[in-house]
Scaffold this motif. Structure first.
Motif, PDB file in Angstrom:
ATOM      1  N   LYS A 156       0.893  -1.122  -0.221  1.00  0.00           N
ATOM      2  CA  LYS A 156      -0.142   0.010  -0.122  1.00  0.00           C
ATOM      3  C   LYS A 156       0.958   1.317  -0.013  1.00  0.00           C
ATOM      4  CE  LYS A 156      -4.075  -1.506   2.365  1.00  0.00           C
ATOM      5  NZ  LYS A 156      -4.900  -1.144   3.454  1.00  0.00           N
ATOM      6  N   LEU A 166       1.815   4.989   0.885  1.00  0.00           N
ATOM      7  CA  LEU A 166       1.918   5.689   2.146  1.00  0.00           C
ATOM      8  C   LEU A 166       0.757   6.970   1.877  1.00  0.00           C
ATOM      9  CD1 LEU A 166       5.558   6.035   3.275  1.00  0.00           C
ATOM     10  CD2 LEU A 166       3.683   4.373   4.371  1.00  0.00           C
ATOM     11  N   LYS A 167       0.237   7.230   3.003  1.00  0.00           N
ATOM     12  CA  LYS A 167      -0.778   8.485   2.691  1.00  0.00           C
ATOM     13  C   LYS A 167       0.214   9.769   2.741  1.00  0.00           C
ATOM     14  CE  LYS A 167      -5.130   6.485   5.161  1.00  0.00           C
ATOM     15  NZ  LYS A 167      -5.995   6.698   5.918  1.00  0.00           N
ATOM     16  N   LYS A 187      -2.097  15.933   4.700  1.00  0.00           N
ATOM     17  CA  LYS A 187      -3.111  16.671   4.033  1.00  0.00           C
ATOM     18  C   LYS A 187      -2.563  18.218   3.733  1.00  0.00           C
ATOM     19  CE  LYS A 187      -7.122  14.656   6.423  1.00  0.00           C
ATOM     20  NZ  LYS A 187      -8.112  14.902   7.235  1.00  0.00           N
TER      21      LYS A 187
END
Length: 64
Positions: A10, A12-13, A16
């Motif tokens: 996955k 990484l995020k 924001k």
């Protein structure tokens, strides 16, 4: 040997984004874009279904 080793990992995020303060130029630019978009939609609605462009394609003659 676990089941996840061979697969795709996955990502990484991403953090924001902080909303920056807009100055008068940015606000004016966004307002202008909205007005232009509304004008384009009005023109599209007005032009739809009229003229030879509505049919599309090449007309074939009856001759052989």
């Amino acid at each position: 040997m676990s089941g996840r080793e061979g697969g795709k990992k996955k990502p990484l995020k991403a953090p924001k984004k902080q909303c920056k303060d807009m100055d008068e130029d940015d606000l004016a630019f966004k307002q202008k874009q909205k007005e232009e978009q509304k004008a384009m939609e009005a023109l599209k609605a007005k032009a739809s279904g009229k003229g030879p462009l509505g049919t599309g394609g090449i007309k074939k003659s009856g001759k052989k």
